[in-house]
Design an enzyme around this catalytic site. Structure first.
Site, PDB file in Angstrom:
ATOM      1  CB  SER A  19      -0.870  -0.051   1.363  1.00 10.48           C
ATOM      2  OG  SER A  19      -1.722  -0.985   0.863  1.00 10.48           O
ATOM      3  CB  THR A  64      -4.657  -4.752   5.980  1.00  2.84           C
ATOM      4  OG1 THR A  64      -4.875  -5.750   5.054  1.00  2.84           O
ATOM      5  CG2 THR A  64      -3.384  -4.409   6.542  1.00  2.84           C
ATOM      6  CE  LYS A  68      -9.263  -5.852   4.707  1.00  2.00           C
ATOM      7  NZ  LYS A  68      -9.443  -6.308   3.311  1.00  2.00           N
ATOM      8  CB  ALA A 131     -19.089 -18.292   3.710  1.00  2.00           C
ATOM      9  N   GLY A 133     -14.762 -13.447   5.943  1.00  2.00           N
ATOM     10  CA  GLY A 133     -14.533 -11.923   5.821  1.00  2.00           C
ATOM     11  C   GLY A 133     -14.502 -11.536   4.657  1.00  2.00           C
ATOM     12  CB  ALA A 134     -11.990 -12.302   1.702  1.00  4.96           C
ATOM     13  CG  LEU A 219     -11.286 -11.799  -3.643  1.00  8.12           C
ATOM     14  CD1 LEU A 219     -12.006 -12.705  -4.676  1.00  8.12           C
ATOM     15  CD2 LEU A 219     -12.074 -11.540  -2.279  1.00  8.12           C
ATOM     16  CE1 TYR A 221      -2.257  -8.586  -2.545  1.00  9.71           C
ATOM     17  CE2 TYR A 221       0.051  -8.836  -3.185  1.00  9.71           C
ATOM     18  CZ  TYR A 221      -0.908  -8.097  -2.400  1.00  9.71           C
ATOM     19  OH  TYR A 221      -0.509  -7.503  -1.419  1.00  9.71           O
TER      20      TYR A 221
HETATM   21  P1  ATR Z   1     -11.139 -14.066   5.483  1.00 10.62           P
HETATM   22  O1  ATR Z   1     -11.011 -12.878   6.145  1.00 10.62           O
HETATM   23  O2  ATR Z   1      -9.703 -14.221   4.665  1.00 10.62           O
HETATM   24  O3  ATR Z   1     -12.112 -14.637   4.549  1.00 10.62           O
HETATM   25  P2  ATR Z   1     -11.970 -16.119   7.340  1.00 10.62           P
HETATM   26  O4  ATR Z   1     -13.188 -15.210   7.671  1.00 10.62           O
HETATM   27  O5  ATR Z   1     -11.063 -16.788   8.493  1.00 10.62           O
HETATM   28  O6  ATR Z   1     -10.868 -15.140   6.711  1.00 10.62           O
HETATM   29  O7  ATR Z   1     -12.758 -16.990   6.323  1.00 10.62           O
HETATM   30  C1  ATR Z   1     -11.820 -17.964   5.774  1.00 10.62           C
HETATM   31  C2  ATR Z   1     -12.367 -18.458   4.657  1.00 10.62           C
HETATM   32  O8  ATR Z   1     -11.708 -19.750   3.973  1.00 10.62           O
HETATM   33  C3  ATR Z   1     -13.608 -19.545   5.025  1.00 10.62           C
HETATM   34  O9  ATR Z   1     -14.872 -19.489   4.265  1.00 10.62           O
HETATM   35  C4  ATR Z   1     -13.082 -21.019   5.398  1.00 10.62           C
HETATM   36  O10 ATR Z   1     -14.099 -21.957   5.710  1.00 10.62           O
HETATM   37  P3  ATR Z   1     -14.893 -22.371   6.707  1.00 10.62           P
HETATM   38  O11 ATR Z   1     -15.926 -21.425   6.846  1.00 10.62           O
HETATM   39  O12 ATR Z   1     -15.218 -23.739   6.490  1.00 10.62           O
HETATM   40  O13 ATR Z   1     -13.804 -22.511   7.806  1.00 10.62           O
HETATM   41  C5  ATR Z   1     -12.180 -20.918   4.164  1.00 10.62           C
HETATM   42  N1  ATR Z   1     -11.035 -21.914   4.215  1.00 10.62           N
HETATM   43  C6  ATR Z   1     -10.001 -21.989   4.922  1.00 10.62           C
HETATM   44  N2  ATR Z   1      -9.287 -23.107   4.607  1.00 10.62           N
HETATM   45  C7  ATR Z   1      -9.747 -23.850   3.992  1.00 10.62           C
HETATM   46  C8  ATR Z   1      -9.703 -25.117   3.141  1.00 10.62           C
HETATM   47  N3  ATR Z   1      -8.283 -25.661   3.368  1.00 10.62           N
HETATM   48  N4  ATR Z   1     -10.638 -25.558   2.417  1.00 10.62           N
HETATM   49  C9  ATR Z   1     -11.771 -24.922   2.166  1.00 10.62           C
HETATM   50  N5  ATR Z   1     -12.004 -23.808   2.564  1.00 10.62           N
HETATM   51  C10 ATR Z   1     -11.195 -23.034   3.442  1.00 10.62           C
END
Ligand code: ATR
Length: 278
Positions: A19, A64, A68, A131, A133-134, A219, A221
């Site tokens: 950034s 970040t 957030k 599903a 935060g991203a 999303l 990189y």
């Molecule tokens: P972020 O802010 O990056 O979205 P998060 O809120 O912790 O982080 O969400 C991580 C997402 O990646 C979730 O959808 C998680 O799935 P779960 O809700 O079942 O935990 C998903 N995720 C993380 N590791 C994964 C994996 N090995 N296979 C599939 N989904 C994964």
């Protein structure tokens, strides 16, 4: 203390944040005099550090990971897209001295797809993996493009269903598990918002999920193609992109909110891509 307007990005870790570089390039390009720094801020110090920053005349912040959601809770005034995202990545001092919380991630993604890559979303079938935060952060801007459907698929199925239900008044959206995708018609665009891709992991996805000439977009990189970018390439996606363009576009939107000037982004994206050998 400097008389230049001060901006910063807060996060932890923050050392590798692009950034400051991006905003410095925007400032040079638009002839704006400002300072933009990166500051390591642990979650437990977020409120104190943010209040001190603004009390000392700071004009705007980017927040970040992992801040957030804390920024969302802290900001009293928020845009609708930030309110629904339950996450704030941009804080901006207003003329009356109050601080507005916004979220520019989703519009950054849409801008990158639409403008930089010529990929329209209207009338398209979109699949969103994850599903967390991203995902939540980009749902409103995606639905505003009027896709014919937006399906959220997640490992923990109930989170996908609940997230979709929260946004159901904004467009055609539903939630399911990865296994439920076996019977699904193929998608025009598949977006990966799981946190798994950077560590080389991917959800177990059925074959035949992507239409011919479909588009994949991660999303996340990194300097090397992510696991999901590889996945898309192996399925002959017409484009299999990572989130560097989204990063630059969300920064451009923040810059516009702060300075009222919209920087040109394509040269900045090209420069960052050339620096990572693309
Ligand atoms: P972020 O802010 O990056 O979205 P998060 O809120 O912790 O982080 O969400 C991580 C997402 O990646 C979730 O959808 C998680 O799935 P779960 O809700 O079942 O935990 C998903 N995720 C993380 N590791 C994964 C994996 N090995 N296979 C599939 N989904 C994964």
């Amino acid at each position: 203390m400097t008389s230049l307007d001060r901006y910063a990005v807060f996060g932890q870790p923050i050392k590798h944040s692009k950034s400051p570089r991006i905003h410095q390039l925007f400032a040079q390009q638009t002839g704006q005099d400002l300072l933009y720094s990166a500051q390591e801020v642990p979650a437990e110090q977020f409120v104190m550090t943010t209040e001190a920053f603004f009390a000392q005349g700071g004009k705007g912040l980017n927040c970040t990971l992992p801040l957030k959601e804390l920024a969302w809770a802290w900001a009293t005034h928020k845009t609708e897209r930030a309110e629904l995202a339950k996450a704030v990545n941009t804080l901006a001092v207003q003329v009356d001295g109050s601080v507005l919380g916004d979220n520019t991630d989703g519009c950054g993604l849409v801008q990158d797809l639409l403008v930089n890559h010529g990929i329209a979303l209207a009338g398209k079938r979109i699949l969103l993996l994850g599903a967390g935060g991203a995902s939540r952060g980009i749902l409103l801007p995606l639905l505003e493009q009027s896709p014919v459907c937006l399906v959220i698929a997640n490992r923990t199925v109930h989170k996908a269903i609940e997230l979709a239900a929260e946004f159901s008044h904004k467009g055609a959206i539903s939630g399911c598990g990865f296994a439920d995708l076996i019977d699904s018609a193929p998608f025009d665009i598949i977006l990966n918002a799981t946190s798994a891709s950077l560590s080389g992991q991917l959800p177990a996805l059925p074959e035949g999920l992507l239409v011919e000439q479909g588009v994949c977009y991660d999303l996340a990189y990194s300097n090397e193609p992510t696991a999901f970018v590889h996945w898309g390439r192996a399925r002959h996606a017409i484009k299999s992109l990572d989130g560097l363009g989204m990063l630059v576009e969300q920064a451009a939107e923040a810059f516009f909110i702060w300075r009222g000037v919209r920087p040109e982004t394509q040269s900045v994206i090209a420069l960052l891509n050339s620096e990572r050998g693309l």
